[in-house]
Design a protein around this motif. Structure first.
Motif, short mmCIF file in Angstrom:
data_model
loop_
_atom_site.label_atom_id
_atom_site.label_comp_id
_atom_site.label_asym_id
_atom_site.label_seq_id
_atom_site.Cartn_x
_atom_site.Cartn_y
_atom_site.Cartn_z
N GLU A 175 -14.08 -19.84 1.65
CA GLU A 175 -12.58 -19.65 1.94
C GLU A 175 -13.43 -21.88 1.27
N TRP A 176 -14.33 -22.18 1.58
CA TRP A 176 -14.47 -23.50 1.00
C TRP A 176 -15.92 -23.77 1.12
N ARG A 177 -16.72 -24.62 0.04
CA ARG A 177 -18.11 -24.49 0.04
C ARG A 177 -18.12 -26.05 -0.55
N LYS A 178 -19.81 -26.61 0.24
CA LYS A 178 -20.13 -27.81 -0.57
C LYS A 178 -21.11 -27.79 -1.44
N LEU A 179 -21.29 -28.95 -2.08
CA LEU A 179 -22.34 -29.48 -3.06
C LEU A 179 -23.01 -30.78 -2.97
N GLU A 180 -24.19 -30.97 -2.43
CA GLU A 180 -25.10 -31.97 -2.51
C GLU A 180 -24.86 -32.47 -3.65
N THR A 181 -25.50 -33.78 -3.64
CA THR A 181 -26.15 -34.48 -5.82
C THR A 181 -27.09 -35.87 -4.94
N ALA A 182 -27.41 -36.02 -5.82
CA ALA A 182 -28.21 -37.36 -5.47
C ALA A 182 -27.51 -38.49 -5.28
N ARG A 183 -28.21 -39.57 -5.26
CA ARG A 183 -27.71 -40.90 -4.87
C ARG A 183 -27.43 -40.78 -6.59
N PRO A 184 -25.99 -42.00 -7.23
CA PRO A 184 -25.80 -41.97 -7.86
C PRO A 184 -26.35 -43.04 -8.16
N ARG A 185 -26.80 -42.81 -10.47
CA ARG A 185 -27.96 -44.03 -10.96
C ARG A 185 -27.49 -45.03 -11.07
N PRO A 186 -27.73 -46.05 -11.88
CA PRO A 186 -27.21 -47.29 -11.45
C PRO A 186 -26.03 -47.98 -12.60
N ASP A 187 -25.66 -46.02 -13.41
CA ASP A 187 -24.65 -46.48 -14.25
C ASP A 187 -23.55 -45.57 -13.88
N GLY A 188 -23.63 -45.32 -12.31
CA GLY A 188 -22.80 -44.54 -11.77
C GLY A 188 -22.27 -43.23 -11.63
N THR A 189 -23.24 -42.57 -12.68
CA THR A 189 -22.53 -41.05 -12.78
C THR A 189 -23.83 -40.38 -11.95
N VAL A 190 -23.58 -39.21 -12.01
CA VAL A 190 -24.64 -38.39 -10.82
C VAL A 190 -24.52 -36.60 -11.68
N ILE A 191 -25.27 -35.82 -11.59
CA ILE A 191 -25.10 -34.40 -11.76
C ILE A 191 -24.81 -33.78 -10.57
N LEU A 192 -23.31 -33.45 -10.94
CA LEU A 192 -22.76 -31.75 -10.28
C LEU A 192 -23.59 -30.68 -10.50
N ASP A 193 -24.48 -30.36 -9.68
CA ASP A 193 -25.05 -28.37 -10.47
C ASP A 193 -23.86 -27.39 -10.00
#
Length: 288
Positions: free
Chosen positions: A232-250
């Motif tokens: 019904e739903w899932r979750k996804l964890e990311t690392a801390r955002p980079r200095p430029d505010g980006t993160v990787i969503l895998d």
């Protein structure tokens, strides 16, 4: 028995395979989420619970259990416990007489155990959910646990590793949410939004995220595959955002909450609006 994957030559795929091996191993641990066999709310006067030795109750502030020697209960932990049962140097001690414990909302205590040849087969977890005391049994004899051979997953899809922009809120925002248990309400503390696109489309999506320790982010989301090939739903964890505010969503690392494996979870649902109108067929599938 969880089998190990064949090592991959692609470094990104190999990292994902290690992630999957660690994830399955964690789920296969004794008294883990796959062993949950019941959730019972404590009454306001001493009473027997289904399948659990002793008498159990709460006065609203504390939880109590009263057990006789023939009940076969022993202490699983001495933390937060007072009463006639004591723990000697961390070793399990018989839980005889009256024990009591106090927990805050959302806290849990692995309190007593019983059953099996060593008296440890079933672990009784004391918990407070939605301001109410409950006990959950974790039975290592559960067929869900003994028959586990790994979570079914989609094949790895490198195109669903995307870069997102993190837009933090000026202040965290508490958002009321439902949970996997209709009797328990929850709160999601949204710290900001992750903004991204998916391959093959120009649509910009926004999902609210919650900040965890050391600045890591977690998103809980719906997508169009829910109820078809995913839970019904899932979750996804990311690392801390980079200095430029980006993160990787895998999205290959999207995982199920415990409520996907058991009827006795109280897992948080997504905040309203945390839904993707497309099917994200990556990560963990429906496990049962």
């Amino acid at each position: 028995m969880v089998s190990a994957p064949v090592p991959a030559r692609d470094p990104q795929l190999a990292r994902w395979q290690r992630f999957r091996s660690n994830r399955d191993a964690a789920l296969a641990s004794p008294h883990g989420w796959l062993t949950l066999t019941s959730l019972q709310w404590l009454p306001d006067s001493p009473a027997a619970l289904d399948g659990v030795p002793g008498l159990w109750w709460t006065d609203g502030e504390r939880a109590f259990v009263e057990a006789a020697a023939e009940d076969g209960l022993s202490l699983a932990s001495g933390d937060g416990v007072s009463g006639d049962g004591v723990s000697d140097g961390g070793r399990p001690a018989p839980a005889v007489g009256r024990l009591n414990a106090r927990l805050a909302d959302e806290e849990s205590l692995m309190w007593v155990q019983y059953g099996g040849e060593d008296g440890r087969q079933v672990l009784v977890e004391l918990a407070v959910r939605g301001g109410r005391y409950a006990v959950r049994t974790r039975d290592d004899g559960s067929p869900v646990f003994t028959g586990f051979s790994g979570v079914p997953v989609f094949d790895y899809r490198p195109e669903l590793v995307v870069t997102a922009r993190y837009e933090p809120f000026a202040e965290p925002r508490p958002v009321p949410i439902r949970t996997a248990n209709p009797l328990v309400d929850g709160t999601h503390v949204s710290s900001g939004e992750l903004v991204f696109t998916l391959p093959g489309a120009d649509t910009e999506y926004r999902l609210q995220a919650e900040e965890e320790k050391l600045g890591a982010l977690v998103i809980t989301f719906h997508d169009a595959s829910n109820g078809v090939s995913t839970d019904e739903w899932r979750k996804l964890e990311t690392a801390r955002p980079r200095p430029d505010g980006t993160v990787i969503l895998d999205f290959n690392r999207a995982i199920n909450y415990p409520s996907a494996f058991t009827d006795f979870g109280t897992c948080p649902a997504p905040v309203p609006g945390n839904a993707l109108p497309v099917a994200v067929e990556a990560g963990e599938r429906i496990p049962r």
